[in-house]
Design a protein around this motif. Structure first.
Motif, mmCIF file in Angstrom:
data_model
loop_
_atom_site.group_PDB
_atom_site.id
_atom_site.type_symbol
_atom_site.label_atom_id
_atom_site.label_comp_id
_atom_site.label_asym_id
_atom_site.label_seq_id
_atom_site.Cartn_x
_atom_site.Cartn_y
_atom_site.Cartn_z
ATOM 1 N N LYS A 286 0.824 -1.206 0.000
ATOM 2 C CA LYS A 286 0.000 0.000 0.000
ATOM 3 C C LYS A 286 0.863 1.263 0.000
ATOM 4 C CE LYS A 286 -4.043 -2.033 2.292
ATOM 5 N NZ LYS A 286 -4.878 -2.045 3.525
ATOM 6 N N MET A 287 1.993 1.239 0.711
ATOM 7 C CA MET A 287 2.894 2.390 0.684
ATOM 8 C C MET A 287 3.457 2.590 -0.725
ATOM 9 S SD MET A 287 4.999 2.094 4.297
ATOM 10 C CE MET A 287 5.923 3.619 4.011
ATOM 11 N N THR A 288 3.817 1.493 -1.368
ATOM 12 C CA THR A 288 4.318 1.560 -2.741
ATOM 13 C C THR A 288 3.254 2.122 -3.672
ATOM 14 O OG1 THR A 288 5.816 -0.314 -2.375
ATOM 15 C CG2 THR A 288 5.244 0.207 -4.657
ATOM 16 N N LYS A 289 2.004 1.697 -3.475
ATOM 17 C CA LYS A 289 0.908 2.185 -4.309
ATOM 18 C C LYS A 289 0.723 3.683 -4.140
ATOM 19 C CE LYS A 289 -2.442 1.635 -7.226
ATOM 20 N NZ LYS A 289 -2.135 1.250 -8.633
ATOM 21 N N TYR A 290 0.826 4.171 -2.909
ATOM 22 C CA TYR A 290 0.679 5.610 -2.668
ATOM 23 C C TYR A 290 1.733 6.395 -3.442
ATOM 24 C CZ TYR A 290 0.680 10.165 -0.449
ATOM 25 O OH TYR A 290 0.649 11.526 -0.234
ATOM 26 N N ILE A 291 2.991 5.942 -3.363
ATOM 27 C CA ILE A 291 4.067 6.653 -4.056
ATOM 28 C C ILE A 291 3.897 6.551 -5.564
ATOM 29 C CG2 ILE A 291 6.583 6.740 -4.403
ATOM 30 C CD1 ILE A 291 6.845 5.737 -1.495
ATOM 31 N N GLU A 292 3.383 5.409 -6.039
ATOM 32 C CA GLU A 292 3.085 5.257 -7.459
ATOM 33 C C GLU A 292 2.046 6.288 -7.899
ATOM 34 O OE1 GLU A 292 0.563 2.169 -10.214
ATOM 35 O OE2 GLU A 292 1.836 1.306 -8.647
ATOM 36 N N LEU A 293 0.987 6.451 -7.109
ATOM 37 C CA LEU A 293 -0.048 7.428 -7.427
ATOM 38 C C LEU A 293 0.446 8.858 -7.284
ATOM 39 C CD1 LEU A 293 -3.046 5.733 -5.574
ATOM 40 C CD2 LEU A 293 -2.702 5.833 -8.051
ATOM 41 N N THR A 295 3.881 10.089 -7.266
ATOM 42 C CA THR A 295 4.989 10.544 -8.114
ATOM 43 C C THR A 295 5.462 9.504 -9.129
ATOM 44 O OG1 THR A 295 6.530 9.902 -6.344
ATOM 45 C CG2 THR A 295 5.911 12.210 -6.462
ATOM 46 N N ILE A 296 4.723 8.399 -9.279
ATOM 47 C CA ILE A 296 5.109 7.296 -10.175
ATOM 48 C C ILE A 296 6.552 6.868 -9.920
ATOM 49 C CG2 ILE A 296 4.878 6.374 -12.505
ATOM 50 C CD1 ILE A 296 3.358 8.813 -13.315
ATOM 51 N N GLY A 297 6.862 6.646 -8.654
ATOM 52 C CA GLY A 297 8.199 6.189 -8.299
ATOM 53 C C GLY A 297 9.072 7.288 -7.732
ATOM 54 N N VAL A 298 10.366 6.982 -7.619
ATOM 55 C CA VAL A 298 11.339 7.889 -7.006
ATOM 56 C C VAL A 298 12.555 7.959 -7.931
ATOM 57 C CG1 VAL A 298 12.853 8.244 -5.017
ATOM 58 C CG2 VAL A 298 10.540 7.340 -4.686
ATOM 59 N N SER A 299 13.153 9.127 -8.037
ATOM 60 C CA SER A 299 14.281 9.351 -8.944
ATOM 61 C C SER A 299 15.353 8.260 -8.824
ATOM 62 C CB SER A 299 14.920 10.709 -8.650
ATOM 63 O OG SER A 299 16.174 10.832 -9.298
ATOM 64 N N LYS A 300 15.658 7.607 -9.948
ATOM 65 C CA LYS A 300 16.726 6.618 -9.962
ATOM 66 C C LYS A 300 18.088 7.280 -9.761
ATOM 67 C CE LYS A 300 14.601 3.148 -12.982
ATOM 68 N NZ LYS A 300 14.838 2.335 -14.195
#
Length: 436
Positions: A286-293, A295-300
């Protein structure tokens, strides 16, 4: 011939006249510009004195402009900008330098086999390694969720832990003095899932709740435990300051959900990278889903740079390493000196107090020492001073009032992590404040 001479003379006189007028006009413009610049500088200096503790980071940057005409400079120790660490990373040279080719990091995805599919494997590996080296948290066989700083992870945790079908938002509490941004971050989206409910000490409402446990605490530096302690409670442990430069490492933390950030561990606030260590698989999803919604992830790119920094830190901590000075020893010594200077200034002035801490044994540094937090929780002891922030602002020192932490305005929070020049000037000015 006389007419020609007369015309030439008139022409010369006209040219001379134009030249003199242009020169005069330019001089007037130059003088006017200087007056305007002088007035603007004075206005900037004047406005800097009225910055509140809730000022934006833009105001924070503007407040660092030096006053003109011999006025005392405004010292801003409101925000915890960790520029103290510059000295260490400058002496380390290019050890943390990375080169990212133009073709790299094109995809959204990092590791599709991982719940946190945008987590760079190299960063995850270095997170686990650093916690093992320091001994401050168990990260092996846990889910790691990366975020754009710990603030995004805090929001992701609230989203993941809140019941989706509740009739009303779940209450979010923390024991005062609590981190000043908790209320605003919790309520900024006006979510129907959760809402800020204030001081955990006075929380009496029945039913489920989320309690934020910040340990060591921001702003006062004390080690914390949960306060409400009811069966329906869900805990989030913010351990941003559980590193050996700030406090003794007594045991490896192993809570259900723990938050960390590079800004306070290594000083790289500008990377905007934090990580959560999560036990429960569904919570991690669920935490991953929130970040996906969100910012669609985190800067590589930030993750790869953070991985290199964490690797250098871990290397410096290994006794057999030739990687240079131990990062945590260096940082610990820097803060020890700063706290000594602050306590001497408080003693000399006689107008203030700071918390006293008991020494504890640190398993990482293998010695006893007193906590030396990233912030000083300063109290104005004068009876006539009820607003310590305003009092210090009148002395051109910007801090953050205790009222923003759910506490008395007789307290202020002071950053211990600024550059030497600013911090030393602050301590000198504080020590010279005497009873009027």
């Amino acid at each position: 011939m006389g007419k020609i001479f007369h015309l030439v003379s008139l022409k010369h006189l006209l040219l001379v006249s134009i030249a003199l007028n242009v020169s005069l006009i330019l001089r007037v413009i130059n003088i006017s510009e200087k007056k305007i610049l002088h007035s603007s500088s004075a206005l900037v200096s004047k406005n800097n004195l009225h910055l509140s503790s809730s000022s934006s980071l833009t105001s924070f940057a503007n407040a660092r402009i030096e006053a003109q005409d011999g006025e005392e400079r405004v010292i801003n120790l409101d925000h915890g900008d960790p520029t103290m660490y510059e000295k260490y990373w400058q002496q380390e040279g290019d050890k943390t330098t990375i080169v990212i080719p133009g073709w790299q990091s094109l995809s959204y995805f990092s590791d599709v086999s991982n719940i946190c599919w945008f987590l760079e494997p190299e960063f995850a590996k270095e997170v686990v390694r650093l916690h093992k080296v320091v001994g401050n948290a168990i990260a092996e066989n846990r889910h790691i969720v990366v975020g754009t700083g710990s603030t995004q992870l805090f929001q992701a945790a609230l989203y993941a832990l809140s019941p989706q079908d509740a009739l009303e938002p779940i209450s979010v509490v923390s024991a005062a003095p609590y981190y000043s941004s908790y209320p605003s971050i919790t309520d900024c989206l006006k979510s129907g899932l959760y809402k800020w409910a204030g001081d955990a000490h006075s929380f009496k409402k029945e039913g489920p709740y989320i309690e934020l446990v910040t340990s060591p605490n921001n702003p006062d530096g004390f080690v914390r435990q949960s306060v409400v302690n009811r069966s329906e409670g869900i805990l989030v442990h913010d351990l941003a300051y559980y590193w050996p430069q700030y406090t003794s490492i007594s045991f490896p933390a192993d809570h259900d959900l723990m938050l960390f950030t590079v800004s306070k561990s290594t000083g790289h606030a500008g990377m905007r990278i934090g990580w959560a260590i999560v036990k429960d698989t569904e919570v991690a999803k669920k935490m991953t889903k929130y970040i996906e919604l969100n910012t669609i992830g985190v800067s590589k790119d930030s993750q790869l740079r953070a991985a290199k920094v964490l690797k250098v830190v871990s290397n410096s901590c290994e006794s057999s390493s030739s990687e240079g000075e131990n990062f945590f020893e260096f940082s610990h010594n820097q803060l020890a000196t700063r706290w000594e200077l602050l306590r001497l200034a408080v003693q000399k002035s006689g107008q203030f107090s700071v918390p006293e801490f008991a020494p504890q044994f640190c398993t990482f540094l293998s010695r006893d020492f007193k906590p030396q937090p990233a912030f000083a929780w300063l109290k104005c002891e004068q009876e006539e001073v009820n607003d310590c922030e305003s009092f210090l602002r009148s002395k051109k020192m910007l801090t953050r009032s205790g009222k923003h932490f759910g506490f008395s305005p007789k307290y202020v929070r002071i950053s211990m992590l600024d550059r030497d020049q600013n911090y030393n000037l602050f301590v000198e000015r504080l020590s010279n404040i005497i009873s009027s």
